[in-house]
Write an enzyme that holds these catalytic residues in place. Structure first.
Site: not given
Length: 298
Positions: A7-13, A60, A92
């Site tokens: 899974r991708h890294g943490e995002t603003e959303h 992301r 996604e």
């Protein structure tokens, strides 16, 4: 084949608790640090040499994949390091009119949130169905993963394929279930690190992926029946398709939502960790040190 679903890294959303879906959400500063930890852990600590890197074309995910690639470049020549293949197939779930509204709106009636148009409104967009996501997962496995097995058969002396697939939490769950469904239950085993996982929880229903958490499996030619774990016959409800392209293979699961690379990683204080990452920051570590120094002097 050594296969990783990441899974991708943490995002603003993620931080804001919003449904990003196909919206091109940016990584936070903390998310970039997660990707850097992931890259170092897999390529240096684990000494893995990825031969294929696939990623969703949303930033992301492909920025997370590029962290793997950059770490490989510190150890191998450019010719030996694969490029990141960006694929819309790995995006996604599209939440339609629920894009960028709070997670709580996903299960609520549309009329409860004024930002979400009513289903009878001409501007309303339905969210992508699970069936559509399964079709995408099947296309990816058939077009990008299965051909690697054929290539390995044609070149037996080559390095074993080590494949990273960087995508998103909900789609990775569907991708995993689709892959798992291609194997007979008697040909799926748990590795020694997770033999006691889940208290007989069905293997197709994994816990949510942590940001940069990964699922790790190996797929190998079947030489004998895999020893059946207790959950196989009781919990998995899978169709045994003997003519499946994977029918001659067995799969071992070595890690579920693995996140050892995140040990001791703490969010930078003062809101910096949760802020969207600015690519102009040449050194993230240096940026944080300067910011902390400025904070302590005021």
């Amino acid at each position: 084949m050594h296969l990783f679903f990441i899974r991708h890294g943490e995002t603003e959303h993620n931080v804001a608790g919003l449904l990003a879906g196909v919206s091109d959400s940016r990584l936070t500063n903390h998310g970039v640090l997660q990707t850097q930890r992931l890259g170092r852990y897999l390529t240096t600590h684990r000494n893995l040499r990825f031969t294929q890197i696939y990623a969703s074309d949303l930033q992301r995910a492909f920025m997370t994949a590029e962290a793997l690639q950059r770490n490989l470049l510190t150890r191998l020549s450019g010719e030996e390091v694969p490029g990141v293949v960006k694929l819309e197939l790995l995006r996604e779930q599209d939440f339609g009119s629920l894009e960028l509204v709070p997670w709580t709106s996903r299960s609520a009636q549309h009329t409860l949130n004024p930002r979400v148009p009513n289903s009878e409104d001409t501007s309303f967009r339905p969210q992508e169905t699970t069936e559509a996501m399964v079709k995408r997962a099947d296309l990816f496995l058939n077009d990008f993963i299965l051909p690697l097995f054929a290539s390995a058969e044609d070149a037996r002396d080559t390095v074993q394929e080590c494949v990273a697939v960087v995508s998103h939490g909900l789609f990775l769950s569907v991708l995993w279930q689709t892959l798992l469904g291609k194997f007979s239950t008697r040909n799926v085993a748990l590795g020694p690190n997770i033999e006691g996982w889940g208290n007989n929880r069905p293997l197709e229903y994994l816990p949510p992926w942590t940001n940069t958490g990964f699922l790790e499996v190996t797929i190998q030619k079947r030489t004998a029946e895999v020893v059946t774990q207790p959950w196989n016959d009781r919990s998995l409800i899978l169709t045994e398709i003997e003519q499946s392209a994977f029918s001659g293979y067995s799969m071992t699961v070595h890690g579920i939502n693995s996140k050892d690379h995140l040990l001791d990683l703490k969010r930078t204080r003062g809101g910096l960790g949760s802020a969207p990452y600015d690519a102009k920051q040449q050194s993230l570590d240096g940026f944080f040190k300067r910011s902390e120094s400025n904070s302590s002097s005021t």
